[in-house]
Motif scaffolding. Structure first.
Motif, mmCIF file in Angstrom:
data_model
loop_
_atom_site.group_PDB
_atom_site.id
_atom_site.type_symbol
_atom_site.label_atom_id
_atom_site.label_comp_id
_atom_site.label_asym_id
_atom_site.label_seq_id
_atom_site.Cartn_x
_atom_site.Cartn_y
_atom_site.Cartn_z
ATOM 1 N N TYR A 1 0.836 -1.207 0.000
ATOM 2 C CA TYR A 1 0.000 0.000 0.000
ATOM 3 C C TYR A 1 0.873 1.261 0.000
ATOM 4 C CZ TYR A 1 -4.312 -2.643 0.773
ATOM 5 O OH TYR A 1 -5.389 -3.481 0.618
ATOM 6 N N ALA A 2 1.899 1.261 0.860
ATOM 7 C CA ALA A 2 2.713 2.473 1.017
ATOM 8 C C ALA A 2 3.510 2.784 -0.249
ATOM 9 C CB ALA A 2 3.655 2.314 2.211
ATOM 10 N N PHE A 3 4.206 1.770 -0.803
ATOM 11 C CA PHE A 3 5.076 2.036 -1.950
ATOM 12 C C PHE A 3 4.260 2.380 -3.194
ATOM 13 C CE2 PHE A 3 8.727 -0.945 -0.293
ATOM 14 C CZ PHE A 3 8.764 -0.225 0.889
ATOM 15 N N ALA B 1 4.201 5.815 -5.319
ATOM 16 C CA ALA B 1 4.367 5.803 -6.779
ATOM 17 C C ALA B 1 3.320 6.684 -7.451
ATOM 18 C CB ALA B 1 4.255 4.369 -7.294
ATOM 19 N N LEU B 2 2.077 6.579 -6.973
ATOM 20 C CA LEU B 2 0.994 7.383 -7.571
ATOM 21 C C LEU B 2 1.217 8.871 -7.327
ATOM 22 C CD1 LEU B 2 -1.919 5.020 -6.530
ATOM 23 C CD2 LEU B 2 -1.258 5.527 -8.900
ATOM 24 N N LEU B 3 1.718 9.228 -6.144
ATOM 25 C CA LEU B 3 2.009 10.642 -5.856
ATOM 26 C C LEU B 3 3.138 11.146 -6.759
ATOM 27 C CD1 LEU B 3 1.780 10.705 -1.939
ATOM 28 C CD2 LEU B 3 0.172 11.707 -3.575
ATOM 29 N N ASP B 4 4.199 10.318 -6.909
ATOM 30 C CA ASP B 4 5.319 10.727 -7.767
ATOM 31 C C ASP B 4 4.876 10.831 -9.228
ATOM 32 O OD1 ASP B 4 7.017 10.872 -5.594
ATOM 33 O OD2 ASP B 4 7.747 8.818 -5.827
ATOM 34 N N LEU B 5 4.004 9.913 -9.626
ATOM 35 C CA LEU B 5 3.512 9.932 -11.005
ATOM 36 C C LEU B 5 2.602 11.141 -11.221
ATOM 37 C CD1 LEU B 5 3.451 8.579 -13.739
ATOM 38 C CD2 LEU B 5 1.718 6.993 -12.881
ATOM 39 N N TYR B 6 1.762 11.426 -10.237
ATOM 40 C CA TYR B 6 0.896 12.612 -10.349
ATOM 41 C C TYR B 6 1.749 13.872 -10.517
ATOM 42 C CZ TYR B 6 -1.978 16.596 -9.277
ATOM 43 O OH TYR B 6 -2.575 17.825 -9.363
ATOM 44 N N GLU B 7 2.843 13.967 -9.777
ATOM 45 C CA GLU B 7 3.692 15.171 -9.861
ATOM 46 C C GLU B 7 4.523 15.198 -11.145
ATOM 47 O OE1 GLU B 7 5.786 15.661 -6.128
ATOM 48 O OE2 GLU B 7 4.046 16.662 -5.258
ATOM 49 N N THR B 8 4.407 14.154 -11.961
ATOM 50 C CA THR B 8 5.060 14.129 -13.274
ATOM 51 C C THR B 8 4.063 14.464 -14.379
ATOM 52 O OG1 THR B 8 6.667 12.487 -12.546
ATOM 53 C CG2 THR B 8 6.317 12.658 -14.913
ATOM 54 N N ASP B 9 2.885 13.787 -14.354
ATOM 55 C CA ASP B 9 1.958 13.978 -15.480
ATOM 56 C C ASP B 9 0.622 14.630 -15.084
ATOM 57 O OD1 ASP B 9 0.490 11.967 -14.266
ATOM 58 O OD2 ASP B 9 0.819 10.481 -15.843
ATOM 59 N N PHE B 10 0.394 14.789 -13.776
ATOM 60 C CA PHE B 10 -0.780 15.533 -13.259
ATOM 61 C C PHE B 10 -2.111 14.978 -13.764
ATOM 62 C CE2 PHE B 10 2.857 18.371 -12.957
ATOM 63 C CZ PHE B 10 2.811 18.665 -11.601
ATOM 64 N N TRP C 1 -5.419 13.503 -12.765
ATOM 65 C CA TRP C 1 -6.169 13.599 -11.512
ATOM 66 C C TRP C 1 -6.468 12.221 -10.907
ATOM 67 C CZ3 TRP C 1 -7.041 16.265 -7.488
ATOM 68 C CH2 TRP C 1 -8.093 15.927 -6.631
ATOM 69 N N ARG C 2 -6.728 11.209 -11.762
ATOM 70 C CA ARG C 2 -7.119 9.884 -11.236
ATOM 71 C C ARG C 2 -5.995 9.259 -10.399
ATOM 72 N NH1 ARG C 2 -5.182 5.833 -15.084
ATOM 73 N NH2 ARG C 2 -4.066 6.967 -16.699
ATOM 74 N N GLU C 3 -4.727 9.618 -10.700
ATOM 75 C CA GLU C 3 -3.613 9.069 -9.917
ATOM 76 C C GLU C 3 -3.640 9.616 -8.490
ATOM 77 O OE1 GLU C 3 -1.085 8.802 -14.046
ATOM 78 O OE2 GLU C 3 -0.672 10.441 -12.635
ATOM 79 N N LEU C 4 -3.906 10.905 -8.377
ATOM 80 C CA LEU C 4 -3.983 11.511 -7.046
ATOM 81 C C LEU C 4 -5.190 10.966 -6.281
ATOM 82 C CD1 LEU C 4 -2.900 13.458 -4.981
ATOM 83 C CD2 LEU C 4 -4.043 15.340 -6.171
ATOM 84 N N GLU C 5 -6.268 10.794 -6.989
ATOM 85 C CA GLU C 5 -7.500 10.276 -6.372
ATOM 86 C C GLU C 5 -7.265 8.879 -5.790
ATOM 87 O OE1 GLU C 5 -11.965 11.323 -7.936
ATOM 88 O OE2 GLU C 5 -10.606 10.271 -9.290
ATOM 89 N N LEU C 6 -6.597 8.016 -6.566
ATOM 90 C CA LEU C 6 -6.322 6.652 -6.100
ATOM 91 C C LEU C 6 -5.339 6.678 -4.922
ATOM 92 C CD1 LEU C 6 -6.688 3.631 -6.272
ATOM 93 C CD2 LEU C 6 -5.067 3.555 -8.190
ATOM 94 N N ALA C 7 -4.357 7.584 -4.966
ATOM 95 C CA ALA C 7 -3.410 7.705 -3.847
ATOM 96 C C ALA C 7 -4.149 8.049 -2.548
ATOM 97 C CB ALA C 7 -2.358 8.772 -4.156
ATOM 98 N N ILE C 8 -5.126 8.946 -2.648
ATOM 99 C CA ILE C 8 -5.905 9.343 -1.463
ATOM 100 C C ILE C 8 -6.692 8.141 -0.931
ATOM 101 C CG2 ILE C 8 -7.833 10.779 -0.656
ATOM 102 C CD1 ILE C 8 -6.808 12.941 -2.707
ATOM 103 N N ARG C 9 -7.319 7.392 -1.849
ATOM 104 C CA ARG C 9 -8.104 6.221 -1.426
ATOM 105 C C ARG C 9 -7.219 5.168 -0.760
ATOM 106 N NH1 ARG C 9 -11.042 6.537 -6.313
ATOM 107 N NH2 ARG C 9 -10.213 4.582 -7.117
ATOM 108 N N LEU D 1 2.143 12.749 5.115
ATOM 109 C CA LEU D 1 2.589 14.141 5.243
ATOM 110 C C LEU D 1 2.409 14.885 3.914
ATOM 111 C CD1 LEU D 1 5.839 13.543 7.341
ATOM 112 C CD2 LEU D 1 3.753 14.675 8.155
ATOM 113 N N ARG D 2 2.740 14.213 2.818
ATOM 114 C CA ARG D 2 2.575 14.843 1.499
ATOM 115 C C ARG D 2 1.086 15.069 1.206
ATOM 116 N NH1 ARG D 2 6.045 11.208 -2.645
ATOM 117 N NH2 ARG D 2 5.440 12.792 -4.189
ATOM 118 N N LEU D 3 0.281 14.053 1.497
ATOM 119 C CA LEU D 3 -1.155 14.176 1.222
ATOM 120 C C LEU D 3 -1.821 15.209 2.129
ATOM 121 C CD1 LEU D 3 -2.051 10.456 0.499
ATOM 122 C CD2 LEU D 3 -2.490 12.394 -1.029
#
Length: 696
Positions: A489-491, A495-504, A506-514, A565-567
């Motif tokens: 779950y953590a890694f 990955a989704l947060l790092d990917l979101y900060e590369t291609d932005f 929205w679904r990646e950030l949404e899944l990271a939050i879930r 912390l990032r979220l």
């Protein structure tokens, strides 16, 4: 040919043992029930498919009919792949380390019928040698003790588990305790690494030398905070020396597991996905800080190797390549350490031709009689491990050497490749996705960002159930299985947060939050803080552990805390901040008393006491003016920041968390940056130079 129950498993490691005369069972109810019904103790053997000594013990003992008969008569034998079941491995490894003072694989542990350990070790030879008792003798003695003194054994195993549970307990130090972290804790961490730094060959400690990227992560962030040049120098020296040695595959890219000597020359030739992932990030960060393109080149070498040799056609990443490989295709049963990678001088000359072979041999330290002086097992007689022995700047030579390297790589690819462990693990894929996402951003390389996206989609589509929120750990040959552990779950969230900060997207950030919400639900100890490695409710696990050691991989706890912390910065959610703070408090005493064991937790703590910048860009994702701002952002090492993109797709969703976003606009229709701290923003700018200044 004899087959046992492992033949129905997916794990490459278990399948390697499916034809042993040992009556192996996989970890599960069938084996446990048999042990209870027959009143037999369990012999538990744990390893992984690319483990050298696991192969040795199999050859010597598990393929031996007499030894197998002894095992089958007295015990219920269970095989576990530690990469599939790190939860089982951690519990019994804690026991073996506590009772023998050491650990490793293969791990051999004897359990009572209720799965409590009472005796253990690692590799046992078939007869007495290396100061180890012979395996058959151990089997007979354990069986005899069980028959004569079962009650005492069961009582001592119960006490052992009680003791281990106490030792592994983690909770906050009391008020006023000296074991609460503060800024001095970071200095203490730096001085511990400084003391163990090898000023001659770089790296930390003595031989064998392991790349430990978690330590490099801490030192780079310590440098960013303090501008202490020594912290940076230790990292850059280590990265340079590792890349020069045989530890780095000079022809094909990628790093081997560790170096048996102090100078990174003779590697243990296994290649693990988690090493490639984390080291690629270390080289990328060193490139961001120093601007030295040699670090970017090594990062590319790692990533291109993974894309070429470690990727499933559908985008997931495989786990590992073995150290042992076939020496002579005429005798495929005979394997040697590193056989795939080493060369005689005459082989190089035959492939590369003169004068290129001469230049190549000089550059990479090739000797006519072989270049490995210290070779206790005579594995490299007459052969050469390639390493960067002498620089060669002559343009004609450089071109010739590159051509020779290309021809040699092609020739090497015609050799029998080492065994590939082709299972896809969520946790390790998470680390690799982060590396590809960061490389896509830092190197402005779309194919790396694309590889990250494809792998993230692979995990999300095949190993995640959107309805239940459950993530699975392992995928192989069309089947996903094993409910994920904390590190999965953590890694993957990271990955989704790092990917979101590369291609932005929205679904990646949404899944990271879930996934962060699910992490808290499944693993958090809300009473004492921090996260268990396993979800509650598995009766086959005799204890739940909160893993905190940042070793070859970061601990699930360190990354889970950093994610929260990032979220919390991204969503302004109090619950994320509270869970992270509770965990940091729980691990406070570990950070103060033994910082060398928790460098990635120190990274999380350091983030928690810094003032992260919120960088909010308003613009269209692929528009050139947005890309110019992103290039300025990604070229800098800014560990204390989060980045968000506001466009038509994400504005409304982001505004639910950060209402100020609703009113952020692009100046004059151009992509615009809003740089904020504690949600107080500087004047927005569409000027790249002004934006770059605001980032300092």
């Amino acid at each position: 040919m004899h087959t046992n129950r492992l033949i129905d498993e997916k794990s490459p490691y278990l399948l390697q043992h499916a034809h042993n005369p040992v009556d192996w069972y996989p970890w599960g109810p069938e084996a446990f029930q048999k042990a209870r019904q027959e009143g037999k103790p369990i012999f538990l053997s744990i390893g992984y498919s690319t483990c050298h000594w696991c192969h040795v013990m199999e050859r010597e003992s598990f393929e031996n009919e007499t030894i197998a008969a002894l095992m089958n008569r007295h015990f219920v034998a269970i095989k576990v792949d530690r990469e599939e079941r790190p939860d089982v491995d951690r519990i019994y490894m804690a026991f073996v380390q506590a009772t023998t003072g050491g650990g490793g694989w293969p791990m051999s542990v004897w359990l009572t019928t209720d799965l409590k350990p009472f005796y253990g070790g690692t590799y046992f030879p078939p007869e007495q040698r290396y100061g180890h008792p012979g395996f058959p003798m151990v089997l007979e003695r354990v069986a005899e003790a069980w028959q004569q003194d079962r009650g005492r054994i069961e009582e001592s195993s119960r006490q052992a588990v009680e003791q281990l549970t106490k030792q592994s307990a983690v909770g906050p130090a009391g008020p006023g305790s000296a074991l609460r972290p503060d800024k001095d804790t970071l200095d203490a961490g730096f001085y511990v690494f400084r003391r163990t730094f090898d000023s001659r060959y770089a790296g930390f400690g003595e031989a064998p030398k392991f790349p430990r990227p978690v330590a490099l992560n801490f030192l780079l962030r310590y440098y960013a905070r303090t501008k202490n040049q020594e912290a940076l120098d230790m990292v850059t020296a280590t990265l340079r020396e590792m890349a020069k040695g045989g530890m780095y595959d000079q022809l094909g890219g990628g790093f081997h597991r560790y170096s048996v000597d102090a100078r990174w020359f003779v590697p243990h030739f296994e290649k693990m996905l988690y090493d490639q992932a984390q080291l690629a990030v270390s080289y990328l960060e060193a490139f961001q800080i120093t601007g030295d393109t040699s670090y970017a080149e090594i990062a590319r070498g790692i990533l291109d190797y993974v894309l070429r040799d470690m990727r499933d056609p559908d985008g997931g990443f495989y786990s590992a390549e073995d150290a042992d490989s076939v020496i002579d295709p005429a005798h495929p049963e005979e394997k040697g350490e590193g056989a795939f990678y080493v060369w005689t001088q005459s082989e190089i000359e035959a492939v590369a031709g003169q004068p290129a072979a001469e230049w190549f041999c000089h550059r990479f330290g090739v000797e006519p009689g072989g270049n490995v002086e210290n070779d206790p097992h005579q594995e490299f007689t007459g052969r050469n491990i390639l390493y960067q022995a002498h620089p060669d700047e002559d343009p004609a030579h450089v071109a010739g050497i590159q051509e020779a390297a290309h021809s040699l790589l092609e020739a090497r690819n015609r050799r029998v490749r080492p065994h590939l462990d082709d299972k896809v693990l969520t946790a390790w894929n998470g680390l690799m996705i982060s590396a590809f996402a960061k490389a896509g951003a830092v190197l402005a390389e779309p194919r790396y960002a694309d590889a990250a996206r494809r792998a993230a989609d692979f995990i999300a589509n095949r190993m995640y159930d959107a309805e239940t929120g459950i993530l699975l750990r392992r995928y192989r040959q069309g089947a996903a299985a094993i409910p994920g552990f904390l590190d999965d779950y953590a890694f993957f969230t990271q990955a989704l947060l790092d990917l979101y900060e590369t291609d932005f997207e929205w679904r990646e950030l949404e899944l990271a939050i879930r996934l962060a919400e699910k992490t808290i639900e499944l693993f958090e100890d809300t009473e004492h803080g921090a996260f268990y490695s396993t979800a509650a409710g598995d009766p086959t696990l005799v204890m739940r552990i909160k893993e905190d050691y940042d070793g070859a991989e970061p601990s699930g706890n360190s990354i889970a805390v950093l994610n929260l912390l990032r979220l919390a910065q991204i969503t302004d959610r109090r619950d994320f901040q509270t869970s992270a703070a509770r965990a940091l408090e729980a691990f406070g005493s570990r950070m103060v008393a033994a910082p060398v064991g928790v460098p990635q937790m120190l990274v999380a703590y350091e983030f928690s006491i810094s003032k992260p910048k919120q960088i909010i860009l308003v613009g269209e994702r692929d528009a050139p003016d947005t890309r110019h701002l992103l290039d300025a952002l990604h070229s800098r090492f800014l560990p204390h920041r989060i980045a968000l993109l506001v466009n038509a797709e994400s504005r409304h969703a982001l505004a639910r968390y950060l209402p100020t976003v609703a009113n952020m606009t692009a100046i004059g229709g151009k992509a615009t940056a809003h740089v904020c701290e504690d949600y107080a923003c500087k004047l927005p700018t569409a000027d790249v130079a002004v934006f770059a200044q605001l980032l300092q």
